[in-house]
Design a protein around this motif. Structure first.
Motif, PDB file in Angstrom:
ATOM      1  N   GLU A  25       0.836  -1.211   0.000  1.00  0.00           N
ATOM      2  CA  GLU A  25       0.000   0.000   0.000  1.00  0.00           C
ATOM      3  C   GLU A  25       0.866   1.255   0.000  1.00  0.00           C
ATOM      4  O   GLU A  25       0.549   2.239  -0.667  1.00  0.00           O
ATOM      5  N   THR A 318      -5.387   3.536   2.735  1.00  0.00           N
ATOM      6  CA  THR A 318      -6.092   2.949   1.596  1.00  0.00           C
ATOM      7  C   THR A 318      -6.126   3.961   0.474  1.00  0.00           C
ATOM      8  O   THR A 318      -5.743   5.111   0.648  1.00  0.00           O
ATOM      9  N   HIS A 319      -6.604   3.549  -0.635  1.00  0.00           N
ATOM     10  CA  HIS A 319      -6.531   4.389  -1.825  1.00  0.00           C
ATOM     11  C   HIS A 319      -7.911   4.491  -2.452  1.00  0.00           C
ATOM     12  O   HIS A 319      -8.623   3.503  -2.532  1.00  0.00           O
ATOM     13  N   THR A 324     -11.653  -0.285  -4.072  1.00  0.00           N
ATOM     14  CA  THR A 324     -11.586  -0.249  -2.609  1.00  0.00           C
ATOM     15  C   THR A 324     -12.999  -0.280  -2.047  1.00  0.00           C
ATOM     16  O   THR A 324     -13.831   0.542  -2.436  1.00  0.00           O
TER      17      THR A 324
END
Ligand code: NCD
Length: 342
Positions: A25, A318-319, A324
């Motif tokens: 990540e 997170t992206h 996601t």
């Protein structure tokens, strides 16, 4: 995860896989135009380097800065250490300044352990290489590089290195990189073979969780990755092999030898390389050699370690990609914003 990272042998399989997944990540942050996360804002990290280093020190510094930590660089040269100050006094000075983590490289095996267990400081201690003992973040970045190359960045998530065959070649005797790699690769399920002249293998190597061979040519066709080690002249106080030419002929990796490796297999080196000694320029510059990739992966691994040790229980980075899950995205929305956006 424990409070400190002193030895690769202290990591469980799940700890190690968590670090590799977190580094995956972090690697995506490096692809952004603004490579910065606010995670360690207000935390102070000291890089305490008593021994020379180029890539490890710069790599830790880059990782700390990308996580927005305040960074203090300390090198023994030019400090009171050259006036005879002890590790204890240096540590207490740092403690008085309120540091949250100490990244330490030291020529004496055991120095980071002493720092972590002495009670001199409260900070988290991360070993950046101690004597011939351990270099855990190097082993982690090597495992990360292998997992990316042999399994794939996405396919590798949650995976270890079960069944992969890794060959480590050269000056095992003086190498903390070899020790850390043997420990971590074993924990991750890989089969490790050490190849070295008998004079460059430590006493007791038969108790390590790996095989030993003196014949590089017969080991190469069975390897998924071949890690070349630097011949550490600065740690040698005697003649460990007849001549450099003799060493290269038997244990050096050149184009002909590389051709014996399976097509998918990679060549690794922790750096600094001694071209012409353990590795020829042809191999070092080939596509199969991951040395430059190892350097960039080192930043992601060190970000992951710092994040996991210091970042507490905040959600992992997170992206905002369509893949996601929405819940996870909203849980860490503030994490995602770069310092500039905030
Ligand atoms: C290694 C080290 O310092 O232990 N290098 C590194 O961390 N990149 C190996 C070496 O010096 O040969």
């Amino acid at each position: 995860m424990q409070r400190h990272l002193i030895s690769a042998a202290d990591l469980t399989r799940d700890d190690a896989v968590l670090i590799l997944d977190t580094a995956e990540e972090m690697a995506r942050v490096a692809d952004r135009p603004i490579k910065k996360l606010p995670t360690l804002r207000g935390r102070t990290v000291v890089n305490l380097f008593f021994e020379d280093s180029t890539r490890t020190r710069i790599s830790f510094e880059a990782a700390e800065k990308r996580l927005s930590a305040d960074v203090i660089n300390f090198t023994a040269k030019g400090s009171s250490v050259s006036k005879g100050e002890s590790l204890k006094d240096t540590a207490q000075t740092l403690e008085a300044m309120g540091v949250d983590a100490v990244v330490i490289r030291h020529g004496a095996s055991g120095a980071p352990y002493r720092l972590a267990t002495s009670g001199w400081i409260d900070a988290h201690v991360i070993n950046a290489g101690d004597g011939t003992h351990q270099h855990p973040t190097q082993a982690l970045l090597d495992a990360f590089t292998m997992r990316r190359r042999l399994v794939g960045p996405d396919a590798g998530l949650g995976q270890d290195l079960s069944g992969r065959r890794i060959t480590i070649v050269g000056d095992v005797l003086h190498s903390r990189v070899a020790r850390s790699n043997v420990d971590l690769l074993h924990t991750l399920g890989a089969e490790v073979t050490l190849v070295a002249p008998p004079t460059l293998l430590p006493v007791g190597v038969e108790t390590w969780p790996c095989e030993v061979s003196y014949d590089l040519d017969s080991t190469l066709p069975k390897s998924d990755a071949v890690m070349m080690l630097r011949v550490q002249r600065e740690r040698m106080n005697a003649a460990f092999f007849p001549t450099e030419r003799e060493y290269s002929r038997r244990y050096g990796l050149d184009g002909d030898r590389m051709a014996r490796m399976p097509e998918h297999a990679v060549v690794m080196h922790p750096g600094p390389m001694v071209r012409g000694m353990e590795i020829t320029a042809e191999v070092a510059d080939s596509d199969r050699c991951t040395v430059v990739e190892q350097v960039s992966n080192g930043v992601s691994i060190r970000m992951a370690v710092l994040y996991l040790l210091l970042g507490g229980n905040e959600p992992a980075v997170t992206h905002p990609s369509p893949t996601t899950p929405a819940t996870r995205r909203s849980a860490s929305a503030s994490e995602l914003r770069t310092t500039e956006e905030k």
